[in-house]
Motif scaffolding. Structure first.
Motif, PDB file in Angstrom:
ATOM      1  N   LEU A  83      -3.559 -12.201   3.953  1.00 51.84           N
ATOM      2  CA  LEU A  83      -2.344 -12.080   3.139  1.00 51.84           C
ATOM      3  C   LEU A  83      -1.103 -12.015   4.012  1.00 51.84           C
ATOM      4  O   LEU A  83      -0.051 -12.566   3.664  1.00 51.84           O
ATOM      5  N   ASP A  89       5.004  -6.588  -1.448  1.00 50.67           N
ATOM      6  CA  ASP A  89       4.005  -6.739  -0.385  1.00 50.67           C
ATOM      7  C   ASP A  89       4.535  -6.193   0.932  1.00 50.67           C
ATOM      8  O   ASP A  89       3.800  -5.558   1.705  1.00 50.67           O
ATOM      9  N   ARG A 138      -4.705  -6.962  -4.453  1.00 52.00           N
ATOM     10  CA  ARG A 138      -4.866  -8.048  -3.473  1.00 52.00           C
ATOM     11  C   ARG A 138      -5.065  -7.491  -2.075  1.00 52.00           C
ATOM     12  O   ARG A 138      -5.938  -7.928  -1.331  1.00 52.00           O
TER      13      ARG A 138
END
Length: 335
Positions: free
Chosen positions: A216, A238, A283
């Protein structure tokens, strides 16, 4: 294009051996702006990097300069690329990551694994013509390409041979200090072989960066497309998660918005902050569990959970199992 940080201690060594003026002169001769000294993540053409290594070698008057640069280069100098690759559980997985993720560090070169009887050979080559490849540039790769397998096989590991893409030099004394194996010159690529029996070795390397790196985290190195407001908000969430920061106020501040303005914008897109935060946590939790060996309690803290059981409860809602069972099932499938 290649990332400036990959030149390791080259600037410091040139300064130490020949002075600041010489460093600026060799940068100028290679067509590299002096400003990149303060921008290690800047990219420059590989051809310019090769010219810099060759020019620096001539300027300091030492043909083994590239080897000296390599000896002072740390895996951490390669940033997120190295952090992601060193996080692999086995050497086989690590080498696969190195080759597949080289685009994070540079474009216009190739890394691949070539099978050869009882070995696989990890090879590197640029797209430059053979006559434009420089010895010093190739030499500076050797120590890092030895250090990576050693992260799994131990600091005393040596390959059975080493391949280099230039002619036999007048002296190989520094080569011999680097490794006691045979050196094979005039090969098409720089190569380090690993015995197949060693590919299952588990990592011995602690995190080389302050935080674990997952796939990621590599997405930010992809060529950017024009994102909409919602995608930009997700990217900022994020980013905040890297510090375990999950408060709406922090995200709003990074977006130069007030908290209520951010909530109104999310509402116009048919969502809310809690929904985006939970998706970002989901995630990242999956990536950290599957791509690193980080303890589950540490992952919970990374994701902003003050109590590990709260993370376990949330993970169960996402995936119908516990983080421990999720990781174990994945490892059983690949062991």
């Amino acid at each position: 294009m290649t990332t400036v940080a990959g030149w390791g201690p080259l600037p410091e060594l040139v300064r130490e051996m020949s002075g600041e003026r010489t460093l600026r002169r060799v940068l100028e001769a290679a067509g590299i702006p002096v400003g990149v000294l303060d921008a290690p993540q800047q990219r420059i053409p590989i051809a310019r990097m090769v010219q810099l290594f060759e020019g620096a070698t001539r300027a300091v008057g030492e043909e083994t300069f590239g080897l000296r640069v390599g000896r002072g280069t740390q895996l951490a100098d390669y940033g997120d690329w190295a952090g992601y690759c060193a996080g692999a559980r086995t050497l086989a997985d690590g080498l696969e990551r190195v080759c597949k993720a080289i685009w994070v560090h540079e474009a216009g070169s190739r890394m691949w694994i070539a099978p050869e009887e009882d070995h696989v050979v990890w090879r590197y080559s640029t797209e430059l013509r053979a006559d434009l490849r420089g010895r010093a540039f190739s030499d500076h790769l050797l120590k890092p390409m030895l250090d990576f397998p050693r992260a799994f096989l131990g600091p005393d590991w040596e390959p059975d041979w080493i391949e280099l893409d230039y002619a036999l030099p007048r002296s190989t004394s520094l080569h011999d200090e680097l490794a006691s194996c045979a050196f094979c010159f005039e090969r098409p690529a720089v190569g380090v072989p690993v015995r197949r029996a060693d590919l299952a070795a588990r990592t011995r390397l602690p995190d080389i960066l302050p935080r674990p790196v997952t796939s990621l985290d590599l997405k930010k190195y992809r060529p950017r497309r024009k994102d909409g407001p919602l995608e930009h908000m997700v990217e900022i969430i994020d980013l905040c998660l890297l510090d375990g920061t999950t408060e709406l106020e922090n995200v709003a501040q990074l977006l130069d918005l007030g908290p209520r303005t951010l909530q109104r914008q999310l509402s116009r897109h048919g969502t809310q902050y809690r929904t985006l935060l939970e998706e970002a946590r989901r995630r990242r939790a999956k990536a950290l569990l599957l791509e690193t060996s980080r303890p589950i309690k540490a992952i919970a803290a990374d994701l902003g959970y003050q109590e590990a059981q709260n993370f376990t409860r949330a993970f169960g809602a996402w995936y119908g199992t516990s983080p421990k069972a999720f990781r174990a099932a994945y490892r059983r499938a690949f062991d």
